[in-house]
Design an enzyme around this catalytic site. Structure first.
Site, PDB file in Angstrom:
ATOM      1  N   ILE A  30       0.713  -1.118   0.220  1.00  0.00           N
ATOM      2  CA  ILE A  30      -0.028  -0.054   0.098  1.00  0.00           C
ATOM      3  C   ILE A  30       0.877   1.254  -0.060  1.00  0.00           C
ATOM      4  O   ILE A  30       0.401   2.463  -0.541  1.00  0.00           O
ATOM      5  CB  ILE A  30      -1.078  -0.029   1.194  1.00  0.00           C
ATOM      6  N   ASN A  85      11.635  -9.002   7.045  1.00  0.00           N
ATOM      7  CA  ASN A  85      12.102  -8.455   8.174  1.00  0.00           C
ATOM      8  C   ASN A  85      11.358  -9.300   9.311  1.00  0.00           C
ATOM      9  O   ASN A  85      10.287  -9.653   9.239  1.00  0.00           O
ATOM     10  CB  ASN A  85      11.310  -6.814   8.240  1.00  0.00           C
ATOM     11  N   HIS A  98       5.997 -11.690   6.196  1.00  0.00           N
ATOM     12  CA  HIS A  98       5.692 -11.281   4.513  1.00  0.00           C
ATOM     13  C   HIS A  98       7.228 -11.265   4.057  1.00  0.00           C
ATOM     14  O   HIS A  98       8.001 -10.852   4.511  1.00  0.00           O
ATOM     15  CB  HIS A  98       4.841 -10.179   4.356  1.00  0.00           C
TER      16      HIS A  98
HETATM   17  P1  5GP Z   1       7.419  -4.601   7.281  1.00  0.00           P
HETATM   18  O1  5GP Z   1       8.142  -3.233   7.615  1.00  0.00           O
HETATM   19  O2  5GP Z   1       6.420  -5.155   8.271  1.00  0.00           O
HETATM   20  O3  5GP Z   1       8.147  -5.492   6.873  1.00  0.00           O
HETATM   21  O4  5GP Z   1       6.604  -4.213   5.982  1.00  0.00           O
HETATM   22  C1  5GP Z   1       5.035  -4.184   6.156  1.00  0.00           C
HETATM   23  C2  5GP Z   1       4.692  -3.684   4.875  1.00  0.00           C
HETATM   24  O5  5GP Z   1       3.215  -3.700   4.826  1.00  0.00           O
HETATM   25  C3  5GP Z   1       5.075  -2.126   4.397  1.00  0.00           C
HETATM   26  O6  5GP Z   1       5.747  -2.037   3.503  1.00  0.00           O
HETATM   27  C4  5GP Z   1       3.391  -1.388   4.655  1.00  0.00           C
HETATM   28  O7  5GP Z   1       3.271  -0.354   3.363  1.00  0.00           O
HETATM   29  C5  5GP Z   1       2.675  -2.539   4.161  1.00  0.00           C
HETATM   30  N1  5GP Z   1       1.070  -2.540   4.675  1.00  0.00           N
HETATM   31  C6  5GP Z   1       0.742  -2.262   5.884  1.00  0.00           C
HETATM   32  N2  5GP Z   1      -0.466  -2.386   5.900  1.00  0.00           N
HETATM   33  C7  5GP Z   1      -1.113  -2.580   4.709  1.00  0.00           C
HETATM   34  C8  5GP Z   1      -2.290  -2.817   4.095  1.00  0.00           C
HETATM   35  O8  5GP Z   1      -3.234  -2.789   4.655  1.00  0.00           O
HETATM   36  N3  5GP Z   1      -2.436  -3.193   2.658  1.00  0.00           N
HETATM   37  C9  5GP Z   1      -1.287  -3.525   1.947  1.00  0.00           C
HETATM   38  N4  5GP Z   1      -1.244  -3.809   0.741  1.00  0.00           N
HETATM   39  N5  5GP Z   1       0.027  -3.022   2.694  1.00  0.00           N
HETATM   40  C10 5GP Z   1       0.203  -2.900   3.750  1.00  0.00           C
END
Ligand code: 5GP
Length: 138
Positions: A30, A85, A98
């Site tokens: 997103i 991460n 993820h």
């Molecule tokens: P992390 O820092 O946990 O590795 O990354 C989480 C990722 O999830 C971030 O890049 C953030 O933009 C994405 N993200 C968080 N909430 C949502 C959402 O509701 N929808 C989508 N498509 N991505 C999300």
């Protein structure tokens, strides 16, 4: 509490879906740091990679190269990073495993990496490799 990703997998929250089967969902991030920034998520709600089952890991592993090829083809970008991460100390914001596929179209976009390399001490390396191998076997 289900994670935001579980709610997306269940269809409670919309996303720009790229792929879904019973084990894996892939969707656009997103807040992309480059066009085509894609998230690959196991349907199993493990918080970090070390807690993921072998079945989910196998499903993700089988799919990741195909998804990388598709992201490259769609964006015309041949350089990319795969980022994963684990833990808030390692910049994990959503506590559901993820993988990020992040195209690197040019030096100013995509993932910037700090890489504070040091020289591996030979004796310490020997001990550490043994200790990790023991943990793997145990
Ligand atoms: P992390 O820092 O946990 O590795 O990354 C989480 C990722 O999830 C971030 O890049 C953030 O933009 C994405 N993200 C968080 N909430 C949502 C959402 O509701 N929808 C989508 N498509 N991505 C999300």
């Amino acid at each position: 509490m289900p994670s935001i990703f579980t709610r997306i997998i269940l269809g409670e929250i919309p996303c720009h879906k790229v792929y879904q089967d019973s084990h894996v969902l892939a969707m656009l991030d997103i807040n992309p740091i480059a066009p085509g920034h894609t998230l690959v998520i196991p349907t199993e709600p493990a918080e970090t990679l070390d807690k993921l089952s072998d079945d989910s890991a196998a499903a993700i592993g089988r799919l990741l190269p195909r998804l990388c090829r598709a992201v490259c083809k769609a964006t015309g970008c041949n350089a990319y990073n795969v980022l994963q991460n684990n833990g808030s100390g390692a910049h994990q914001a959503v506590m559901h495993v993820h993988f990020h596929i992040i195209p690197k179209p040019d030096p100013s976009r995509g993932l910037g990496i700090g890489w504070p390399a040091s020289k591996l001490d030979n004796a310490a390396g020997t001990d550490l490799a043994k200790s990790i191998a023991r943990a793997l076997a145990g």
